[in-house]
Design an enzyme around this catalytic site. Sequence first.
Site, PDB file in Angstrom:
ATOM      1  N   ILE A 143     -49.893   0.365  73.563  1.00 52.26           N
ATOM      2  CA  ILE A 143     -51.132   1.025  73.993  1.00 52.26           C
ATOM      3  C   ILE A 143     -51.425   2.200  73.066  1.00 52.26           C
ATOM      4  CG2 ILE A 143     -52.277   2.246  75.890  1.00 52.26           C
ATOM      5  CD1 ILE A 143     -51.712  -0.722  76.403  1.00 52.26           C
ATOM      6  N   ALA A 144     -50.371   2.865  72.589  1.00 51.80           N
ATOM      7  CA  ALA A 144     -50.506   4.005  71.684  1.00 51.80           C
ATOM      8  C   ALA A 144     -49.263   4.079  70.819  1.00 51.80           C
ATOM      9  CB  ALA A 144     -50.690   5.300  72.466  1.00 51.80           C
ATOM     10  N   ALA A 146     -47.258   6.991  68.467  1.00 49.57           N
ATOM     11  CA  ALA A 146     -47.173   8.393  68.072  1.00 49.57           C
ATOM     12  C   ALA A 146     -46.190   8.539  66.922  1.00 49.57           C
ATOM     13  CB  ALA A 146     -46.757   9.246  69.265  1.00 49.57           C
ATOM     14  N   LEU A 148     -43.079   9.655  66.807  1.00 46.36           N
ATOM     15  CA  LEU A 148     -41.669   9.326  67.007  1.00 46.36           C
ATOM     16  C   LEU A 148     -41.446   8.004  67.740  1.00 46.36           C
ATOM     17  CD1 LEU A 148     -40.267  12.836  68.034  1.00 46.36           C
ATOM     18  CD2 LEU A 148     -40.581  11.863  65.757  1.00 46.36           C
ATOM     19  N   LYS A 166     -41.996   4.261  76.724  1.00 49.87           N
ATOM     20  CA  LYS A 166     -41.993   4.781  75.352  1.00 49.87           C
ATOM     21  C   LYS A 166     -40.717   4.346  74.651  1.00 49.87           C
ATOM     22  CE  LYS A 166     -41.867   9.337  74.380  1.00 49.87           C
ATOM     23  NZ  LYS A 166     -42.362  10.707  74.110  1.00 49.87           N
ATOM     24  N   ASP A 300     -46.009  21.558  72.473  1.00 52.31           N
ATOM     25  CA  ASP A 300     -46.736  20.585  71.648  1.00 52.31           C
ATOM     26  C   ASP A 300     -47.947  20.030  72.399  1.00 52.31           C
ATOM     27  OD1 ASP A 300     -47.249  19.005  69.438  1.00 52.31           O
ATOM     28  OD2 ASP A 300     -45.928  17.380  70.096  1.00 52.31           O
TER      29      ASP A 300
END
Length: 632
Positions: A143-144, A146, A148, A166, A300
């Site tokens: 879905i995404a 990043a 890392l 994740k 972050d």
Amino acid sequence: MQAEAKAMARAANASVYTPELVSNKYRSRPIKVLRRTMEILIGVGSFALKLVLDQSNGQLDQNKRIRAVDLRKICTKLGPTFVKIGQGLSTRPDLCPPEYLEELSQLQDALPTFPDAEAFSCIEKELGLPLDSIFSSISPSPIAAASLGQVYKAQLKYSGQVVAVKVQRPGIEEAIGLDFYLLRGLGFLINKYVDVISSDVVALIDEFARRVYQELNYVQEGQNARRFKKLYADKQDVLVPDIFWDYTSGKVLTMEWVDGVKLNEQAAIERQGLKVLDLVNTGIQCSLRQLLEYGYFHADPHPGNLLATPEGKLAFLDFGMMSETPEEARFAIIGHVVHMVNRDYEAMARDYYALDFLSPDVDVSPIVPALQNFFDGALNSTVSELNFKTIVDGLGAVLYQYPFNVPAYYALILRSLTVLEGLALYADPNFKVLAASYPYFAKRLLTDPNPYLRDALIELLFKDGRFRWNRLENLLVQGRKDRDFSAKDALQPVLKLLLAPDGEQLRILVIKEAVRVTEAVILGTVIDTYNSIPNPMRTLIVSGNTAGPLMMSDTEQENMIKLRDQVFRIWRLLRSSENFDPALLQPIVQVLQEPDARSFGGRVIGGITQRFAARLLQQVLRAPPTVPASTL
């Protein structure tokens, strides 16, 4: 807790950053180090060369979109370290043109993915279970993605709960470890040869590296999320997803799925009937609690980690990079803002001891003129109208001139607040973080019993032995905007301080002010009553004296009424607070019955009596009105 303990056992071999670990690993691999150095120099150098050519050809503006794409591709190609740099730039519209912001924002969750087969294999290896025994369904592609890791949407088989899974990128530790080795080498060179930078650059890099390595341990991230939720998700407008510990390990993190829109997608947010600035304000208030109340903060908060939910909540995601503000520094930061408002530059300079910017043996007297030169020029109107970047840049110029050593936590605080200000500037170019923060600072000053903040409040309210009622009124007006403001909390700590054994100096000031206010209330009422009487009757009352019933000039009378009206407004502000109840005053009555308080009350009454005796004597001794001589 049993499930969390098992997750910790699965992450027992997660790496922890130490400078020695990185140095020992790459010192004996010069070819690999040289190859990576050349990759970085070629990537960054080629981009810089293109900018120089655009400038010389007069095509800098014309090629902005092309160069923005180039920079995004370079950051992506150079890997996670440079992706994080690009993420930071993507939230700074005051540093980057819109074309760059748009392109770099893709680095938040639209990075190249790694093969799904590798991700699914990693899940099975880390959790020790076949994929189909954990999830009834899982998205075939991420879905995404990043810097890392990458995220899949799945449904747990045992409960039907929709979750985000994740999975860490393969070989990520090797990539970032080499970059930090190179950055440390650069840091040593800066420390040795660049005099203008007084901070320990290597220490800052090491702190950042520790944070990034913590992000590689997803169990640690889950624990961070649990702690963050406990501290800050008590507010109805903040959402923190739950962690599913049975399906979490060092390289796999399973958490509650959150539907939402990234905070920099203004049009999509407004289509849901929400306002970006409302959500940014929620983020600022939550960040202030993080930085200054509990000291545990999300370091972050880029737009990919902040979502606007359909219900209007602000959802925090990605808890890999967290930091803490030392307790002494939390109070010193609030005090620093007070001293800035008061333009008390000597006190501002002394704050740097508490903030651990300076060692106790450093003389701050040369720093005071530098602070004064900057802030006298910057504070043309009010502090709240400054943007955060202006203050950071101005203080940065001061820091470079003197032997400051900026702690690593402070750099992360700046990153956190500048990101939030950058998000706000998307929606409103005139947005000011300090103005949005004022209600929180006002509430803390008025209600926090901490001695440091009580002293800061006294500094703010008293000047040259006089009480500044306008400051108190402004604090109450601003403090009431904070949903946690309590009239009860604002009254009790001040009273306790006033009656404390070491409060004699404050008592003298308060006694003088109590006498002045009482006189203003009584005489102001007399003046109003006199002014309401028809003119013919006034002449009879004062026997023809044009000065009125009191020996006071017009200016003195105006000041008297102004003070009385201001005190009445402050009282109305307290009474109109949501949680105000006359019963709140009962503890005050009890305290006033104590021997020290009765003595204090007697001194106030004595002062009032003396003031009115002087007024009466002045009335008696005033010259009688002159009667014109008869011409008959």
